[in-house]
Enzyme design. Structure first.
Site, PDB file in Angstrom:
ATOM      1  N   ARG A  29       4.174  -3.325   4.625  1.00 20.08           N
ATOM      2  CA  ARG A  29       2.898  -2.752   4.193  1.00 20.08           C
ATOM      3  C   ARG A  29       2.049  -3.790   3.467  1.00 20.08           C
ATOM      4  NH1 ARG A  29       0.655   2.199   3.603  1.00 20.08           N
ATOM      5  NH2 ARG A  29      -0.660   2.639   1.776  1.00 20.08           N
ATOM      6  N   HIS A  60      -1.601  -5.091   4.834  1.00 18.44           N
ATOM      7  CA  HIS A  60      -2.788  -4.878   4.004  1.00 18.44           C
ATOM      8  C   HIS A  60      -3.417  -6.191   3.542  1.00 18.44           C
ATOM      9  CE1 HIS A  60      -2.494  -0.371   2.857  1.00 18.44           C
ATOM     10  NE2 HIS A  60      -1.837  -0.588   3.981  1.00 18.44           N
ATOM     11  N   ASN A  97      -4.643   0.551  -1.297  1.00 17.84           N
ATOM     12  CA  ASN A  97      -3.577  -0.346  -1.749  1.00 17.84           C
ATOM     13  C   ASN A  97      -2.803   0.215  -2.945  1.00 17.84           C
ATOM     14  OD1 ASN A  97      -4.179  -2.265   0.198  1.00 17.84           O
ATOM     15  ND2 ASN A  97      -5.644  -3.348  -1.118  1.00 17.84           N
ATOM     16  N   HIS A 149       6.019   1.843  11.264  1.00 15.44           N
ATOM     17  CA  HIS A 149       6.264   3.134  10.608  1.00 15.44           C
ATOM     18  C   HIS A 149       7.667   3.664  10.896  1.00 15.44           C
ATOM     19  CE1 HIS A 149       1.665   4.093  10.306  1.00 15.44           C
ATOM     20  NE2 HIS A 149       2.067   3.165   9.442  1.00 15.44           N
TER      21      HIS A 149
END
Length: 442
Positions: free
Chosen positions: A64, A68, A98, A194
């Site tokens: 993640r 990001h 975030n 995911h």
């Protein structure tokens, strides 16, 4: 073709071209030289492994963070900057999307060890990329080499955080990925991340649990409604089967209508992505290869290389500006005393110029001489001299006759000299012939 579509295709081509240039400047094993930090990747791998053995969820946290960071201003570690370390006291960490990113303390731990080994050499951006690679492999995902040589950014602005949301449809999500040069196949592979990790009820409850529309498995629908009815904002696993393993189980769940997020479940029904989902669900090796390639390509997005950006000493703060070089005071040059100028030379009195010489009058030159034509003088008369002189005249004397006179021989006269026709004098007359008076007459 619509002008907007042409313009979008143009920017995609430019982005792909720039990505290719940057990719050529990054290289696998960038730090594996004595002049840099040959043990850098080993230090990263060992530190991540220690953390994974204690917390298997660190793989989802790093995936993640990596996504990001690279999706905003490129992979430049701008997501690591603390708000207190910026001029306006705001950073990307303050953006809503975030808020759930974690794993910052692991990056700090890796950076501390690298600084002790080779200070100001390994960038924070490369630490994120390497740590994510190692965490994916530890969780059963593909092992892959990722190029390094990134540098850290100098900007962290929360207003620039614009990520595709969980409520997007496939085309809206693809528009965001396409702006980064990611293809539709690569987008489906990246969303396969995911397969590990969690999400919160607030991110899907309105889209997926408001009513039973047949898009979710009934048993899962009932279970999630009970979970999300609890106080607070409960979390659930995105992959209800193998929640800590990077595998293709996520795609199998989508085909069974067990996707949690709206954008995930739509991948299995949208005509542009349904075939890709089916392929990954049935072919685990195809997913592993596509996932590794997509992560590598994402890591090349808008990176800083060469002398751009910086190598941070602390991943949470920009480096302080370099102090200006000390001013070197240069003493002024010594004054040179100039000697007084020499006195001017004495004035020389110049006497009045002498009077001009008297004018001399010249008489005009005589007229030119006229040419005198001299006629040639007539030749002298020819004198014929006979070789034998004429007989003397007879003289009669009363005394007895004298004896006969001796014979005189006269040599013939020489020829006359050449006559000068211009100025020579006339020739002299021939010499006279003397006749003795003593000769008798004939």
């Amino acid at each position: 073709m619509d002008k907007k579509i042409l313009l979008l295709l143009f920017f995609i081509c430019i982005s792909l071209h720039l990505a290719a240039i940057v990719s050529a400047q990054l290289q696998v094993g960038f730090y594996n030289t004595k002049a840099r930090c040959p043990r850098a990747e080993t230090i990263v791998r060992d530190t991540v492994r220690s953390r994974f053995l204690k917390d298997r969820s660190i793989t989802a946290a790093l995936l993640r963070m990596y996504f990001h960071d690279c999706f905003v201003r490129g992979c430049d570690a701008s997501i690591l900057i603390d708000s207190k370390n910026t001029k306006n006291k705001k950073s990307e960490k303050d953006a809503g999307a975030n808020g759930s990113v974690r794993g910052y303390e692991l990056i700090d731990q890796i950076k501390s060890r690298l600084e002790a080994m080779c200070s100001m050499t390994v960038s924070c951006a490369d630490i994120i990329a390497l740590a994510t690679r190692d965490a994916v492999a530890l969780a059963g995902g593909p092992s892959y080499n990722i190029p390094t040589g990134r540098r850290d950014g100098l900007v962290s602005d929360p207003s620039q955080v614009n990520l595709p949301g969980p409520s997007s449809n496939v085309q809206q999500a693809f528009q965001s990925f396409r702006s980064k040069g990611i293809t539709i196949n690569e987008m489906v592979a990246l969303l396969g991340g995911h397969t590990v990790g969690i999400t919160h009820c607030s991110l899907f409850q309105g889209d997926r649990l408001s009513r039973a529309d047949g898009s979710m498995d009934p048993k899962l629908f009932s279970s999630l409604r009970k979970t999300c009815a609890s106080r607070g904002d409960p979390s659930v696993f995105l992959d209800q089967n193998t929640s800590f393993i990077v595998d293709n189980s996520f795609y199998k769940q989508l085909r069974l209508k067990k996707g949690i997020l709206k954008v995930d479940q739509l991948l299995a029904s949208d005509k542009s992505t349904a075939g890709i989902v089916a392929n990954f669900a049935s072919n685990p090796r195809a997913f592993q290869q596509a996932f590794a390639n997509a992560l590598i390509k994402l890591g090349n997005t808008q990176v800083l290389v060469g002398k751009s950006g910086e190598i941070r000493k602390d991943c949470r703060a920009f480096n302080p500006p370099s102090p200006p070089p000390p001013k070197v005071s240069i003493p002024p040059p010594p004054k040179i005393l100039k000697s007084p100028p020499p006195p001017p030379p004495p004035k020389v009195s110049v006497s009045t110029p002498p009077p001009p010489p008297p004018k001399v009058s010249f008489s005009p030159p005589p007229p030119p001489l006229t040419k005198v034509s001299v006629s040639p003088s007539p030749p002298p008369p020819k004198v014929s001299v006979s070789t034998t002189p004429p007989p003397p005249p007879k003289v009669s004397f009363s005394p007895p006759p004298p004896p006969s006179p001796p014979k005189v021989s006269v040599s013939p006269t020489s020829p006359p000299p050449p006559t000068n026709l211009l100025s020579s004098p006339p020739p002299s007359p021939p010499p006279p012939v003397f006749t003795s008076p003593l000769l008798p007459e004939a």
